[in-house]
Design a protein around this motif. Structure first.
Motif, short mmCIF file in Angstrom:
data_model
loop_
_atom_site.label_atom_id
_atom_site.label_comp_id
_atom_site.label_asym_id
_atom_site.label_seq_id
_atom_site.Cartn_x
_atom_site.Cartn_y
_atom_site.Cartn_z
N VAL A 1 0.87 -1.18 0.00
CA VAL A 1 0.00 0.00 0.00
C VAL A 1 0.91 1.23 0.00
O VAL A 1 1.88 1.29 0.75
CB VAL A 1 -0.92 0.02 1.24
N SER B 1 -0.76 6.64 -9.11
CA SER B 1 -1.23 5.33 -9.59
C SER B 1 -0.93 5.16 -11.08
O SER B 1 -0.53 4.08 -11.51
CB SER B 1 -2.72 5.13 -9.29
N HIS C 1 -8.98 5.21 -3.72
CA HIS C 1 -7.87 4.29 -3.96
C HIS C 1 -7.91 3.74 -5.38
O HIS C 1 -8.94 3.74 -6.03
CB HIS C 1 -7.87 3.14 -2.95
N ALA D 1 -6.33 0.17 -7.27
CA ALA D 1 -5.61 -1.10 -7.14
C ALA D 1 -4.98 -1.46 -8.48
O ALA D 1 -5.64 -1.41 -9.52
CB ALA D 1 -6.55 -2.21 -6.68
N GLN E 1 -0.22 -7.12 -5.84
CA GLN E 1 -1.14 -5.99 -5.88
C GLN E 1 -0.51 -4.78 -5.21
O GLN E 1 0.05 -4.90 -4.11
CB GLN E 1 -2.44 -6.37 -5.17
N VAL F 1 -1.77 -1.13 -3.97
CA VAL F 1 -2.93 -0.27 -3.76
C VAL F 1 -2.41 1.12 -3.44
O VAL F 1 -1.69 1.31 -2.46
CB VAL F 1 -3.84 -0.79 -2.63
#
Length: 130
Positions: free
Chosen positions: A10, A20, A38, A40, A47, A49
């Motif tokens: 995270v 992102s 958020h 993902a 992953q 996030v």
């Protein structure tokens, strides 16, 4: 069917879309979920996030241009790329910066180089030996 997630990280960001988008492009992690708070990103069982810093905290965070590296954290994200040189061009185009190529080193059979994202978070790229 994608591989089940077996590890994740995270990362908090002041600019959710910028950060992102940066990691999606650099690490070749497709967006699998995008919500107001958020995003993902996921591939090959991993992953990432990216979470928006709450607005009342975000107003206290100053991101300089170019960003100042945040090296005072014990965690560094690592991503494997096909080419450090090609990735460095992409990193710069997306608002980040890689260390100069002469600062790279060998680790576990890979050429390794650190950089930082558009908010100054330090990450590492590794190119497998050919």
């Amino acid at each position: 069917m994608p591989a089940p997630v077996s590890s994740a990280a995270v990362l908090y960001a002041k600019d959710l879309a910028l950060v992102s988008g940066f990691y999606s492009a650099i690490a070749e992690l497709p967006v699998t979920e995008s919500e107001p708070g958020h995003v993902a990103l996921e591939a090959n069982g991993f992953q990432l996030v990216v979470v928006a810093v709450p607005p009342h905290i975000a107003t206290t965070i100053q991101i300089q241009s170019p960003p100042v590296r945040r090296e005072d954290t014990p965690i560094k994200l690592v991503f494997f790329v096909r080419s450090l040189a090609a990735a460095a061009v992409k990193v710069a185009r997306l608002g980040g910066q890689m260390n100069p190529p002469e600062q790279s080193w060998q680790f576990q059979g890979a050429q390794v180089l650190d950089g930082h994202d558009p908010e100054g978070n330090v990450f590492q790229l590794r190119q497998a030996a050919r």
